[in-house]
Scaffold this motif. Structure first.
Motif, short mmCIF file in Angstrom:
data_model
loop_
_atom_site.label_atom_id
_atom_site.label_comp_id
_atom_site.label_asym_id
_atom_site.label_seq_id
_atom_site.Cartn_x
_atom_site.Cartn_y
_atom_site.Cartn_z
N VAL A 3 0.86 -1.17 0.00
CA VAL A 3 0.00 0.00 0.00
C VAL A 3 0.90 1.23 0.00
N LEU A 4 0.51 2.26 -0.73
CA LEU A 4 1.26 3.51 -0.67
C LEU A 4 1.05 4.16 0.68
N ALA A 5 2.13 4.56 1.31
CA ALA A 5 2.03 5.11 2.66
C ALA A 5 3.12 6.13 2.90
N ALA A 27 -3.49 11.20 1.21
CA ALA A 27 -4.79 11.55 0.63
C ALA A 27 -4.69 11.69 -0.88
N ASP A 28 -3.55 12.11 -1.36
CA ASP A 28 -3.42 12.35 -2.80
C ASP A 28 -2.01 11.99 -3.25
N PRO A 29 -1.74 10.69 -3.36
CA PRO A 29 -0.37 10.27 -3.69
C PRO A 29 0.12 10.82 -5.02
N ALA A 53 7.39 13.14 4.98
CA ALA A 53 8.22 12.01 4.55
C ALA A 53 7.76 11.59 3.18
N GLY A 54 8.61 10.88 2.48
CA GLY A 54 8.26 10.44 1.14
C GLY A 54 7.19 9.37 1.17
N ILE A 55 6.55 9.20 0.02
CA ILE A 55 5.54 8.16 -0.11
C ILE A 55 6.23 6.88 -0.60
N ARG A 56 5.93 5.79 0.07
CA ARG A 56 6.58 4.52 -0.26
C ARG A 56 5.56 3.41 -0.31
#
Ligand SMILES: [Zn+2]
Ligand SMILES: [Zn+2]
Length: 84
Positions: A3-5, A27-29, A53-56
């Motif tokens: 999952v993108l987080a 909310a808006d990757p 933080a970055g999205i991973r």
């Protein structure tokens, strides 16, 4: 399954204690350009709280990753949203 987080780092036992990583769902990757200072997260209720933080891609199952957990508010919001 991943999952993108985006990560929030907290110190549940105080500043000198161990770091706990809480994964929030952005909310808006698509708005992430890799250089943003903060991300809107779906549990923030429009309060403008962002996580810097970055999205991973993060595994849904965090077994074997001590000190990391999912934000339960984000998971609840995601489940009720159904958009993903
Ligand atoms: Zn959250
Ligand atoms: Zn970003």
């Amino acid at each position: 399954m991943t999952v993108l987080a985006t990560a929030e780092r907290t110190h549940p036992d105080g500043a000198m204690g161990p770091v706990e990583t809480i994964w929030h769902i952005p909310a808006d990757p698509a708005a992430c350009d890799g250089e943003c200072d903060a991300h809107r997260i779906i549990c923030d209720d429009g309060l403008g709280v962002g996580v810097p933080a970055g999205i991973r891609e993060v595994p849904r199952d965090l077994t074997g990753r001590p000190g990391e957990r999912w934000c339960t508010s984000c998971l609840t919001a995601e489940a009720s949203d159904g958009a993903r």
